[in-house]
Design an enzyme around this catalytic site. Structure first.
Site, PDB file in Angstrom:
ATOM      1  N   SER A   1      43.820  46.793  32.142  1.00 29.56           N
ATOM      2  CA  SER A   1      42.764  47.755  32.457  1.00 29.56           C
ATOM      3  C   SER A   1      43.135  48.609  33.665  1.00 29.56           C
ATOM      4  O   SER A   1      42.809  49.801  33.723  1.00 29.56           O
ATOM      5  CB  SER A   1      41.438  47.024  32.710  1.00 29.56           C
TER       6      SER A   1
ATOM      7  N   VAL B   1      44.471  40.934  30.840  1.00 26.08           N
ATOM      8  CA  VAL B   1      43.538  41.991  30.450  1.00 26.08           C
ATOM      9  C   VAL B   1      43.162  42.840  31.663  1.00 26.08           C
ATOM     10  O   VAL B   1      43.093  44.068  31.583  1.00 26.08           O
ATOM     11  CB  VAL B   1      42.282  41.398  29.788  1.00 26.08           C
ATOM     12  N   TYR B   2      42.931  42.178  32.800  1.00 26.03           N
ATOM     13  CA  TYR B   2      42.644  42.921  34.029  1.00 26.03           C
ATOM     14  C   TYR B   2      43.810  43.850  34.367  1.00 26.03           C
ATOM     15  O   TYR B   2      43.611  45.028  34.691  1.00 26.03           O
ATOM     16  CB  TYR B   2      42.393  41.949  35.172  1.00 26.03           C
ATOM     17  N   ALA B   3      45.039  43.315  34.297  1.00 25.77           N
ATOM     18  CA  ALA B   3      46.215  44.143  34.580  1.00 25.77           C
ATOM     19  C   ALA B   3      46.280  45.330  33.632  1.00 25.77           C
ATOM     20  O   ALA B   3      46.538  46.468  34.050  1.00 25.77           O
ATOM     21  CB  ALA B   3      47.486  43.306  34.489  1.00 25.77           C
TER      22      ALA B   3
END
Length: 281
Positions: free
Chosen positions: A164, A160-162
């Site tokens: 974003s 999810v971080y990637a």
């Protein structure tokens, strides 16, 4: 055109209470900015930073802002325009990262929405508040967004971080091209894509082949210099650029083998992070 200094400019930094954000604010004060505006959700740390930066020449304004909430952004931006005026230099620095589990092991689904809201949507909404005035003006203006090398290559245990950061990078660089296409050469957009930085946000994450954890001051020095120069993309360190180039050339299976063997795909296995913080790395 190159901007030699931010002297006499009005600078706004998000995630300014600590970490990179605080260092960017300090840099603006040191260079003689007329006004430095600090945004963060951590009220106590924000006040401490504002006190530290006061009395050094620049007017310091600080606002408690939840950049995950569009209404909070809009209200704070309206207050800034009323109390400070238009912004010349915008640093989209606020960000979060959550857990090192596989995606299907996600237990708090709210973390997905919050990660996307802070890392992807907030830079868009914040920039939209201040960019129109930059475009209308004639003075040199800058928008710098702190994305991540996670926006350059896929990486497990941070999906999810990637996502974003891929979104932040794609949006930011597209806006850069739009400004160039429309002939607004006085407004430059810089997107910064570092690997892990020792801000505490990525505690437990491991460096990989020829890629140690980055020092905050080095990232700020390079980013600030490239932003003033109006350069479009900052990728730190050089190995991140190499990994991106190689990944684009190799078939997927060989790409995965390469990134796994150099340690990229294992770098988040022992991640702990700075829990529930909203200040960016």
């Amino acid at each position: 055109m190159k901007l030699d200094t931010v002297a006499d400019k009005k600078v706004l930094v998000t995630g300014a209470a600590m970490g990179l954000g605080k260092l960017f604010a300090e840099r603006a004060v040191r260079e003689g900015a007329a006004t430095v505006v600090l945004w963060d959700i951590n009220e106590s740390a924000l006040k401490e930073t504002a006190v530290e930066l006061s009395g050094r020449g620049a007017a310091i304004h600080y606002y408690v802002v939840d950049v995950a909430a569009q209404d909070s952004i809009a209200a704070a931006a309206a207050t800034v325009r009323a109390e400070v005026g238009d912004i010349d230099i915008l640093v989209n620095n606020a960000g979060i990262v959550r857990g090192n589990s596989y995606f299907w092991e996600t237990t708090d689904r709210a973390d997905i929405e919050k990660t996307m809201a802070i890392n992807s949507l907030a830079p868009m909404y914040i920039t939209l508040e201040f960019l129109p005035a930059m475009v209308r003006g004639s003075g040199e203006a800058r928008v710098m967004t702190i994305a991540s090398s996670a926006g350059l290559v896929a990486n497990p245990r941070m999906s999810v971080y990637a996502a974003s950061k891929w979104a932040a990078l794609g949006w930011s660089d597209s806006v850069r091209i739009e400004l160039e296409q429309a002939g607004h050469d006085h407004v430059k957009v810089t997107t910064v894509c570092p690997t892990y930085i020792n801000t505490g946000m990525f505690d437990g994450a491991k460096g990989f082949l020829f890629t140690p954890i980055l020092e905050q001051d080095d990232v700020v020095d390079t980013s600030w210099r490239e932003m003033k120069a109006g350069n479009p993309l900052v990728i730190l360190p050089w190995t991140s650029r190499l990994n991106k180039a190689i990944s684009g050339l190799l078939p997927i299976k060989l790409r995965d083998l390469f990134l796994s063997s150099v340690g990229v795909y294992h770098s988040m296995e022992e991640f702990t992070g700075r829990k529930k913080s909203s200040s960016a790395a």
